[in-house]
Design a protein around this motif. Structure first.
Motif, PDB file in Angstrom:
ATOM      1  N   PHE A  63     -10.421  -8.694 -20.507  1.00 48.50           N
ATOM      2  CA  PHE A  63     -10.915  -7.409 -20.987  1.00 48.50           C
ATOM      3  C   PHE A  63     -11.742  -6.702 -19.905  1.00 48.50           C
ATOM      4  O   PHE A  63     -11.529  -5.517 -19.613  1.00 48.50           O
ATOM      5  CB  PHE A  63     -11.756  -7.627 -22.250  1.00 48.50           C
ATOM      6  N   LEU A  64     -12.667  -7.416 -19.281  1.00 47.83           N
ATOM      7  CA  LEU A  64     -13.510  -6.815 -18.243  1.00 47.83           C
ATOM      8  C   LEU A  64     -12.687  -6.390 -17.029  1.00 47.83           C
ATOM      9  O   LEU A  64     -12.905  -5.307 -16.472  1.00 47.83           O
ATOM     10  CB  LEU A  64     -14.602  -7.804 -17.826  1.00 47.83           C
ATOM     11  N   ALA A  65     -11.763  -7.256 -16.610  1.00 49.65           N
ATOM     12  CA  ALA A  65     -10.930  -6.910 -15.457  1.00 49.65           C
ATOM     13  C   ALA A  65     -10.061  -5.691 -15.741  1.00 49.65           C
ATOM     14  O   ALA A  65      -9.861  -4.828 -14.878  1.00 49.65           O
ATOM     15  CB  ALA A  65     -10.058  -8.097 -15.060  1.00 49.65           C
ATOM     16  N   THR A  66      -9.553  -5.608 -16.965  1.00 51.64           N
ATOM     17  CA  THR A  66      -8.704  -4.469 -17.333  1.00 51.64           C
ATOM     18  C   THR A  66      -9.495  -3.173 -17.362  1.00 51.64           C
ATOM     19  O   THR A  66      -9.045  -2.144 -16.837  1.00 51.64           O
ATOM     20  CB  THR A  66      -8.052  -4.716 -18.698  1.00 51.64           C
ATOM     21  N   ILE A  67     -10.684  -3.221 -17.949  1.00 55.29           N
ATOM     22  CA  ILE A  67     -11.493  -2.010 -18.097  1.00 55.29           C
ATOM     23  C   ILE A  67     -12.017  -1.522 -16.755  1.00 55.29           C
ATOM     24  O   ILE A  67     -12.019  -0.315 -16.472  1.00 55.29           O
ATOM     25  CB  ILE A  67     -12.650  -2.253 -19.081  1.00 55.29           C
ATOM     26  N   THR A  68     -12.477  -2.429 -15.922  1.00 54.59           N
ATOM     27  CA  THR A  68     -13.156  -2.022 -14.701  1.00 54.59           C
ATOM     28  C   THR A  68     -12.215  -1.781 -13.523  1.00 54.59           C
ATOM     29  O   THR A  68     -12.527  -0.956 -12.649  1.00 54.59           O
ATOM     30  CB  THR A  68     -14.180  -3.094 -14.290  1.00 54.59           C
ATOM     31  N   ARG A 104      -3.203   2.142  -3.097  1.00 52.74           N
ATOM     32  CA  ARG A 104      -4.252   1.552  -2.259  1.00 52.74           C
ATOM     33  C   ARG A 104      -5.578   2.275  -2.455  1.00 52.74           C
ATOM     34  O   ARG A 104      -6.610   1.633  -2.659  1.00 52.74           O
ATOM     35  CB  ARG A 104      -3.845   1.614  -0.780  1.00 52.74           C
ATOM     36  N   GLN A 105      -5.566   3.605  -2.406  1.00 52.38           N
ATOM     37  CA  GLN A 105      -6.814   4.343  -2.609  1.00 52.38           C
ATOM     38  C   GLN A 105      -7.359   4.147  -4.030  1.00 52.38           C
ATOM     39  O   GLN A 105      -8.558   4.003  -4.232  1.00 52.38           O
ATOM     40  CB  GLN A 105      -6.613   5.840  -2.335  1.00 52.38           C
ATOM     41  N   SER A 106      -6.465   4.133  -5.007  1.00 56.93           N
ATOM     42  CA  SER A 106      -6.898   3.953  -6.396  1.00 56.93           C
ATOM     43  C   SER A 106      -7.540   2.589  -6.594  1.00 56.93           C
ATOM     44  O   SER A 106      -8.568   2.460  -7.275  1.00 56.93           O
ATOM     45  CB  SER A 106      -5.705   4.124  -7.341  1.00 56.93           C
ATOM     46  N   PHE A 107      -6.944   1.559  -5.987  1.00 54.14           N
ATOM     47  CA  PHE A 107      -7.469   0.207  -6.148  1.00 54.14           C
ATOM     48  C   PHE A 107      -8.836   0.062  -5.483  1.00 54.14           C
ATOM     49  O   PHE A 107      -9.755  -0.543  -6.047  1.00 54.14           O
ATOM     50  CB  PHE A 107      -6.484  -0.806  -5.566  1.00 54.14           C
ATOM     51  N   VAL A 108      -8.990   0.623  -4.281  1.00 60.66           N
ATOM     52  CA  VAL A 108     -10.287   0.540  -3.586  1.00 60.66           C
ATOM     53  C   VAL A 108     -11.360   1.260  -4.383  1.00 60.66           C
ATOM     54  O   VAL A 108     -12.478   0.750  -4.554  1.00 60.66           O
ATOM     55  CB  VAL A 108     -10.174   1.122  -2.167  1.00 60.66           C
ATOM     56  N   ARG A 109     -11.065   2.425  -4.910  1.00 50.69           N
ATOM     57  CA  ARG A 109     -12.046   3.171  -5.696  1.00 50.69           C
ATOM     58  C   ARG A 109     -12.451   2.397  -6.943  1.00 50.69           C
ATOM     59  O   ARG A 109     -13.626   2.359  -7.312  1.00 50.69           O
ATOM     60  CB  ARG A 109     -11.492   4.538  -6.083  1.00 50.69           C
ATOM     61  N   ALA A 110     -11.466   1.806  -7.614  1.00 46.49           N
ATOM     62  CA  ALA A 110     -11.770   1.050  -8.830  1.00 46.49           C
ATOM     63  C   ALA A 110     -12.561  -0.208  -8.507  1.00 46.49           C
ATOM     64  O   ALA A 110     -13.502  -0.568  -9.233  1.00 46.49           O
ATOM     65  CB  ALA A 110     -10.472   0.702  -9.557  1.00 46.49           C
ATOM     66  N   LEU A 111     -12.194  -0.890  -7.424  1.00 49.75           N
ATOM     67  CA  LEU A 111     -12.879  -2.134  -7.067  1.00 49.75           C
ATOM     68  C   LEU A 111     -14.338  -1.862  -6.690  1.00 49.75           C
ATOM     69  O   LEU A 111     -15.246  -2.576  -7.137  1.00 49.75           O
ATOM     70  CB  LEU A 111     -12.143  -2.804  -5.900  1.00 49.75           C
TER      71      LEU A 111
END
Length: 271
Positions: A63-68, A104-111
């Motif tokens: 749940f946390l990994a999905t949301i964040t 790639r940009q989306s993943f970095v921003r989310a991480l």
């Protein structure tokens, strides 16, 4: 000068979004997320009646990994930087060169957002967005993105005029289809050429000419000015597309009239 500088050095008419608009868009996204989570919680409660401790732990981690991370990355990638909150506020996340963001940009921003948004309740992102001249948060700095405003009245574009000395060459030249990005860069360069620094104007015109020449055969006469060549290509490209559309419309109208005719031997009604 504010705006997006593309890889060809052309300034796009977009302005960085303010910290206030980004905050309001984030709150709208958070409100929508809350509604979705409430529905998911009700559905899980109906399915899982008495979960064990291990199930609760696994569901919590997922749940946390999905949301964040997973959900923000997916939404930004699929919508090209326009979640519902950003759409409502008229802003979009783009790359520093003005292009649409990718995974790639989306993943970095989310991480990075796990720390600057969720763990600090958005305080770090808000402070960074206020201080940074382009309104970037930490995730934007590391991903090479920022938010721009995409609303506003559309500016009237000056039509491209065919240079008279190149009209004969352009009518007989073989012009392959230009990539959309290259055609847009040329169009914006010609529209802003007069406002560019002379040295930059010559450099950008030469670079775009070299790229466009790959799609043209034969090349224009020797000594042709780069801007005249680019204007001739775009003008001829526009005129040919217009002729193609007109012919397609006439063909469709003729086929439609044939389909509406009565069978052979039955006279058409007279008004």
């Amino acid at each position: 000068m504010d705006g997006i500088i593309t890889g060809e050095g052309v300034v796009l008419d977009s302005r960085p979004a303010s910290a206030a608009s980004r905050l309001l868009a984030a709150l709208l996204d958070l409100l929508l997320l809350g509604v979705v989570l409430f529905v998911v919680f009700i559905a899980l409660s109906a399915v899982i009646t008495s979960p064990s401790e291990e199930v609760v732990r696994i569901v919590g981690v997922v749940f946390l990994a999905t949301i964040t991370v997973v959900l923000p990355t997916t939404v930004d990638t699929l919508t090209r930087g326009r979640s519902l909150g950003k759409l409502a506020l008229g802003i979009r996340i783009v790359r520093d060169d003005g292009g649409p963001i990718v995974f790639r940009q989306s993943f970095v921003r989310a991480l990075v957002g796990v720390g600057e948004l969720w763990l600090t309740f958005g305080s770090v992102a808000l402070i960074c967005s206020i201080v940074h001249p382009q309104g970037k948060r930490v995730g934007d700095i590391l991903a090479g993105t920022y938010a721009v405003r995409v609303r506003g009245a559309a500016k009237v574009r000056t039509p491209i005029v065919m240079p008279p000395m190149l009209a004969g060459w352009a009518h007989t030249a073989d012009l392959a289809r230009l990539p959309d990005g290259l055609a847009l860069s040329v169009r914006q360069f010609l529209g802003r050429a007069a406002s560019l620094h002379p040295a930059s104007r010559v450099q950008l015109g030469s670079q775009l000419t070299a790229e466009v020449q790959r799609y043209v055969n034969p090349l224009p006469p020797l000594g042709t000015h780069p801007e005249a060549f680019l204007a001739a290509v775009l003008a001829e490209r526009r005129d040919r597309e217009l002729v193609t559309r007109l012919r397609a419309g006439e063909r469709d109208a003729a086929e439609s009239s044939l389909l509406q005719r009565l069978p052979h031997g039955v006279p058409d009604p007279v008004d």
